[in-house]
Each structure stands twice: as C-alpha cells, then as structure tokens.
Scaffold this active site. Structure first.
Site, PDB file in Angstrom:
ATOM      1  N   GLU A 190       0.814  -1.220   0.000  1.00  0.00           N
ATOM      2  CA  GLU A 190       0.000   0.000   0.000  1.00  0.00           C
ATOM      3  C   GLU A 190       0.847   1.269   0.000  1.00  0.00           C
ATOM      4  OE1 GLU A 190      -3.164   0.523  -0.269  1.00  0.00           O
ATOM      5  OE2 GLU A 190      -3.987  -1.504  -0.065  1.00  0.00           O
TER       6      GLU A 190
ATOM      7  N   CYS B 211      -5.808   7.450  -4.964  1.00  0.00           N
ATOM      8  CA  CYS B 211      -5.284   6.138  -5.350  1.00  0.00           C
ATOM      9  C   CYS B 211      -5.551   5.905  -6.839  1.00  0.00           C
ATOM     10  CB  CYS B 211      -5.909   5.041  -4.497  1.00  0.00           C
ATOM     11  SG  CYS B 211      -7.654   4.747  -4.854  1.00  0.00           S
TER      12      CYS B 211
END
Length: 200
Positions: free
Chosen positions: A59, A68
């Site tokens: 991540e 993202c």
C-alpha cells in the site's frame, strides 16, 4: 471338548467388550478431527506482523491525502477517506492505528465466512486481498468459491486476474465518457506478492 468350547466363549466375550463402544460415541482414530476445536481455531485466526509488513509494502505509507489508482481519496496505509472524515496530515503512529482499525472487521469477516483450514501465510495473503477488493467483491468472487471447496491452487488463477481499475475515458466514436477497465501495474505487482505469500 467342553473346555475348548468354554474357552472360545470366554475369548469371544473379552474381544466383544474390548472392541465395543457405547452407542453414539464417535470412533477415535488417528484421523479423528474434533470439530469444536477446529471451529475455535478458525474463529481465532489473526493477521500476523509479517502480513502487516507485506501490506504496508504493497500500500505504501502516505501521511497526507492522495488519490489512489481507482480515484479515491486515501491517506496513511491504504485508508479510503470516508464521508465525514477530514485529514490534512497524520503521523506514522496514526497511520498504523487507522490501519489496524480497518483490518479488524476484515479479519473477523474472514473468520466467519472462510471455514476451510489455511496456513498463517495463506490467511495473511487473503486479508491483504480482501483489504484491496472489499467484502462484497470477495464473497462474489470465484476465488472464494474455490477456497470454500479447498481448491487452493485453483483459487490463485482468478486471483491473479484482479488487476484492473475502472476509469472514465472518452469514446472516440461518440465523444461521450464511458467507463472502462484498465490494468494497473501496481495491482499486477500486488497480486503477484499476495499469491507468492499464499503459496509460501
């Protein structure tokens, strides 16, 4: 002759008592599985420190909000900012605290829905996968269908195909914006990491 008959009867009775068991008593063999112990084990599975390190590696750690690859505002270690939440920046300790809060319901979810026995590495890899795609997508996936049947090797085939995000692109013919699935290098690498951990 009478003595031999008596001996045979006595031996037969001894054998009968030795091998008989009360009605309803399960036969205990080397292969016997205590289902209550299995159930307790399944419900007590936890996400390991190694799994957490792998998830942070996948991540990344961002202390300020960012978008993202799927276009969601995110912060910390893959935390999607929810409606009503507001962040300008957080500390590293905050990021780990939020991560563990996000992981707790996912670990509980897997313990409830996945009844098959898996190793710690397999459980960690599945938590990572679930963290990325969400509970509903996981339950409806062929990955979950294979896992329920204990087909671990088969489960990794559709698992490796979860590499796309939905983006809006302009259609050349109509000029209208349409939604399209596009593979993302970050997801390709992540799936490879998860499957490698699952098979370790």
């Amino acid at each position: 002759m009478l003595l031999r008959t008596i001996l045979c009867v006595v031996v037969g009775l001894v054998l009968l008592v030795s091998y008989s068991r009360p009605p309803g008593t399960p036969e205990r063999t080397g292969r016997h599985v205590d289902k209550s112990k299995v159930r307790k084990f399944v419900m007590s599975r936890k996400f390991s420190e190694n799994g957490e390190r792998k998830l942070v590696q996948a991540e990344g750690l961002k202390l300020e909000p960012y978008k993202c690859s799927a276009g969601h505002w995110t912060i910390g270690i893959g935390h999607k900012i929810k409606k009503g939440e507001y962040f300008t920046s957080i500390t590293e300790d905050d990021a780990y605290k939020i991560l563990r809060q996000d992981l707790a319901p996912l670990v509980n979810f897997l313990n409830i829905h996945l009844k098959t026995i898996v190793t710690q590495n397999q459980f960690d890899a599945l938590v990572m996968f679930l963290f990325n795609i969400g509970e509903t997508q996981f339950l409806n996936s062929s990955v979950f269908e294979h896992l329920k049947s204990g087909k671990y090797e088969e489960a990794t085939i559709p698992w490796s195909q979860w590499i796309n995000v939905t983006v809006e692109k302009e259609c050349k013919e109509t000029g209208k914006m349409i939604k399209k699935l596009v593979p993302v290098e970050g997801l390709i690498n992540r799936r490879a990491m998860e499957i490698q951990l699952f098979n370790a």
